[in-house]
Design a protein around this motif. Structure first.
Motif, short mmCIF file in Angstrom:
data_model
loop_
_atom_site.label_atom_id
_atom_site.label_comp_id
_atom_site.label_asym_id
_atom_site.label_seq_id
_atom_site.Cartn_x
_atom_site.Cartn_y
_atom_site.Cartn_z
N LEU A 110 0.96 -1.23 -0.16
CA LEU A 110 0.04 0.15 0.24
C LEU A 110 0.92 1.02 -0.03
O LEU A 110 0.77 2.08 -0.90
N ILE A 111 1.78 1.12 0.79
CA ILE A 111 2.96 2.33 0.71
C ILE A 111 3.50 2.68 -0.63
O ILE A 111 3.69 3.82 -0.87
N VAL A 112 4.05 1.55 -1.09
CA VAL A 112 4.71 1.45 -2.34
C VAL A 112 3.74 2.01 -3.61
O VAL A 112 4.12 2.89 -4.29
N LEU A 113 2.39 1.69 -3.43
CA LEU A 113 1.57 2.11 -4.48
C LEU A 113 1.37 3.72 -4.13
O LEU A 113 1.11 4.30 -5.12
N LEU A 114 1.19 4.09 -3.10
CA LEU A 114 0.89 5.62 -2.60
C LEU A 114 2.20 6.38 -3.39
O LEU A 114 2.01 7.30 -3.75
N ILE A 115 3.38 5.76 -2.93
CA ILE A 115 4.50 6.60 -3.49
C ILE A 115 4.39 6.44 -5.23
O ILE A 115 4.88 7.50 -5.54
N ASP A 116 4.14 5.46 -5.75
CA ASP A 116 4.11 5.34 -7.19
C ASP A 116 3.29 6.53 -7.66
O ASP A 116 3.52 6.91 -8.89
N GLN A 117 2.15 6.65 -7.11
CA GLN A 117 1.12 7.71 -7.79
C GLN A 117 1.12 8.78 -6.73
O GLN A 117 0.19 9.75 -7.00
N GLY A 118 2.21 9.00 -6.16
CA GLY A 118 2.11 10.18 -5.07
C GLY A 118 1.66 11.48 -5.31
O GLY A 118 0.75 12.30 -5.00
N LEU A 119 2.37 12.11 -6.47
CA LEU A 119 2.16 13.37 -7.02
C LEU A 119 1.14 13.64 -8.09
O LEU A 119 0.86 14.67 -8.56
N ASP A 120 0.41 12.40 -8.52
CA ASP A 120 -0.41 12.31 -9.57
C ASP A 120 -1.79 11.95 -9.04
O ASP A 120 -2.41 10.97 -9.31
N ASN A 121 -2.23 12.96 -8.23
CA ASN A 121 -3.53 12.76 -7.59
C ASN A 121 -4.76 13.00 -8.66
O ASN A 121 -5.66 13.69 -8.42
N GLN A 122 -5.13 12.27 -9.82
CA GLN A 122 -5.88 12.33 -10.86
C GLN A 122 -7.20 11.90 -10.52
O GLN A 122 -8.18 12.20 -10.44
N ALA A 123 -7.19 10.67 -9.47
CA ALA A 123 -8.05 10.26 -8.94
C ALA A 123 -8.26 10.27 -7.47
O ALA A 123 -7.90 9.64 -6.54
N GLU A 124 -8.86 11.54 -7.22
CA GLU A 124 -8.76 12.04 -5.70
C GLU A 124 -9.45 11.02 -4.83
O GLU A 124 -9.21 10.79 -3.67
N GLN A 125 -10.65 10.37 -5.26
CA GLN A 125 -11.71 9.54 -4.23
C GLN A 125 -10.81 8.36 -3.96
O GLN A 125 -10.58 7.71 -2.94
N MET A 126 -10.23 8.03 -4.99
CA MET A 126 -9.41 6.59 -5.02
C MET A 126 -8.13 6.93 -3.94
O MET A 126 -7.88 6.23 -3.11
N THR A 127 -7.71 7.92 -3.90
CA THR A 127 -6.34 8.06 -3.02
C THR A 127 -6.87 8.48 -1.65
O THR A 127 -6.43 7.82 -0.82
N THR A 128 -8.17 8.92 -1.42
CA THR A 128 -8.67 9.28 -0.05
C THR A 128 -8.99 7.70 0.48
O THR A 128 -8.78 7.45 1.51
N ASN A 129 -9.62 6.82 -0.44
CA ASN A 129 -9.87 5.62 -0.03
C ASN A 129 -8.53 4.92 0.50
O ASN A 129 -8.61 4.01 1.61
N MET A 130 -7.39 4.94 -0.41
CA MET A 130 -6.13 4.18 -0.11
C MET A 130 -5.75 5.06 1.37
O MET A 130 -5.19 3.99 2.13
N LEU A 131 -5.66 6.12 1.56
CA LEU A 131 -5.22 6.57 2.64
C LEU A 131 -6.02 6.35 4.04
O LEU A 131 -5.48 6.18 5.08
N SER A 132 -7.28 6.15 3.85
CA SER A 132 -8.27 5.73 5.04
C SER A 132 -7.58 4.17 5.31
O SER A 132 -7.62 3.73 6.67
N VAL A 133 -7.27 3.36 4.15
CA VAL A 133 -7.00 2.08 4.66
C VAL A 133 -5.57 2.11 5.39
O VAL A 133 -5.34 1.31 6.11
N LEU A 134 -4.80 2.87 4.63
CA LEU A 134 -3.35 3.03 5.42
C LEU A 134 -3.56 3.27 6.86
O LEU A 134 -2.90 3.06 7.75
N ARG A 135 -4.31 4.51 7.26
CA ARG A 135 -4.53 4.87 8.60
C ARG A 135 -5.08 3.70 9.16
O ARG A 135 -4.53 3.55 10.54
N ASP A 136 -6.08 2.92 8.86
CA ASP A 136 -6.43 1.89 9.51
C ASP A 136 -5.52 0.76 9.90
O ASP A 136 -5.50 0.11 10.90
N GLN A 137 -4.74 0.64 8.67
CA GLN A 137 -3.68 -0.52 8.91
C GLN A 137 -2.51 -0.11 9.88
O GLN A 137 -2.24 -1.09 10.69
N ILE A 138 -2.11 1.14 10.01
CA ILE A 138 -1.09 1.62 11.02
C ILE A 138 -1.94 1.60 12.42
O ILE A 138 -1.27 1.18 13.45
#
Length: 258
Positions: A110-138
């Motif tokens: 998940l971290i690697v995927l976020l870094i791969d697309q980090g500066l390219d936030n074209q899919a804003e809702q998808m990024t939000t969903n991934m970050l929510s999962v990241l928060r929960d996993q931590i």
């Protein structure tokens, strides 16, 4: 461009990232970021100080550093790490508590995927969903507590640097005392003061923490034990289990990431 400059340039982004490669014994100055930070070593070991607390971060662990928290890291060995910066004003609430924890295979990907697309936030809702999962996993990740290794005293630091390069050095406390220009009593007192443990236990912890990297290789447990200066693999296994509550083989199977 520094990460704080990037944060100023992209204040509306939810996530930014960077990769760092530090030589052994590199020490950062105390600093802070206006965004939260996740620090995740790909290889090597870091000893980090966050808001006055010190932690060891190996390659299968991470630390979450809340925004505007003073921190610095020292590379125990040559270390490459990923840093993910999370906007505290974004859609996801990460809280404000520091945490040091283990990284599961899923969390790593998940971290690697976020870094791969980090500066390219074209899919804003998808990024939000991934970050929510990241928060929960931590949040649910198991905390990681490893004894500190790097001393402040210059005499202990000289010993640490030699053991870091050659952990199988067989020198006794008396021999180390002569080598660094201090009495045995002084070295023992310094270890008790800095680490609340004996010199021999501190030296053993150095070997055991360094072995975490060896366990990522295809070396046999016996070869690792001999490389660290243990007389047998059973002695190494016993010491490892005493610190990490599991055998080296169990650690390999459970925590090491592909």
């Amino acid at each position: 461009m520094t990460i704080n400059e990037l944060i100023k340039k992209y204040p509306s982004r939810q996530v930014l990232s960077n990769t760092y490669d530090l030589p052994a014994h590199f020490s950062e100055e105390l600093h802070q970021h206006p965004w939260h930070q996740i620090l995740f070593p790909i290889s090597g070991l870091l000893q980090s100080e966050i808001a006055g607390k010190n932690v060891i971060v190996p390659h299968n662990g991470l630390i979450f550093i809340p925004a505007n928290t003073l921190h610095k890291s020292v590379s125990v060995t040559r270390t490459q790490f990923l840093a993910v910066f999370l906007n505290p004003k974004g859609a996801v609430d990460y809280g404000h508590s520091f945490k040091s924890c283990l990284v599961s295979a899923f969390l790593k990907e998940l971290i690697v995927l976020l870094i791969d697309q980090g500066l390219d936030n074209q899919a804003e809702q998808m990024t939000t969903n991934m970050l929510s999962v990241l928060r929960d996993q931590i949040t649910i990740a198991e905390r990681y507590e490893i004894p500190l290794l790097i001393p402040k005293d210059r005499r202990l630091l000289a010993i640490f640097k030699e053991l870091n390069q050659q952990p199988d050095l067989p020198l006794t406390l008396a021999e180390w005392a002569v080598k660094v220009g201090a009495s045995q009593r002084t070295l023992s007192r310094l270890c008790a003061k800095e680490f609340n443990q004996s010199f021999s236990m501190w030296r053993q912890n150095i070997r055991l923490v360094l072995s975490l990297q060896c366990l990522e290789s295809k070396q046999s447990i016996q070869d690792i034990a001999l490389e660290l200066g243990y007389q047998s693999d059973s002695a190494y296994i016993h010491a490892f289990k005493g610190l990490f509550n599991q055998t080296p083989s169990q650690y390999r199977k459970r925590y090491l990431l592909g």
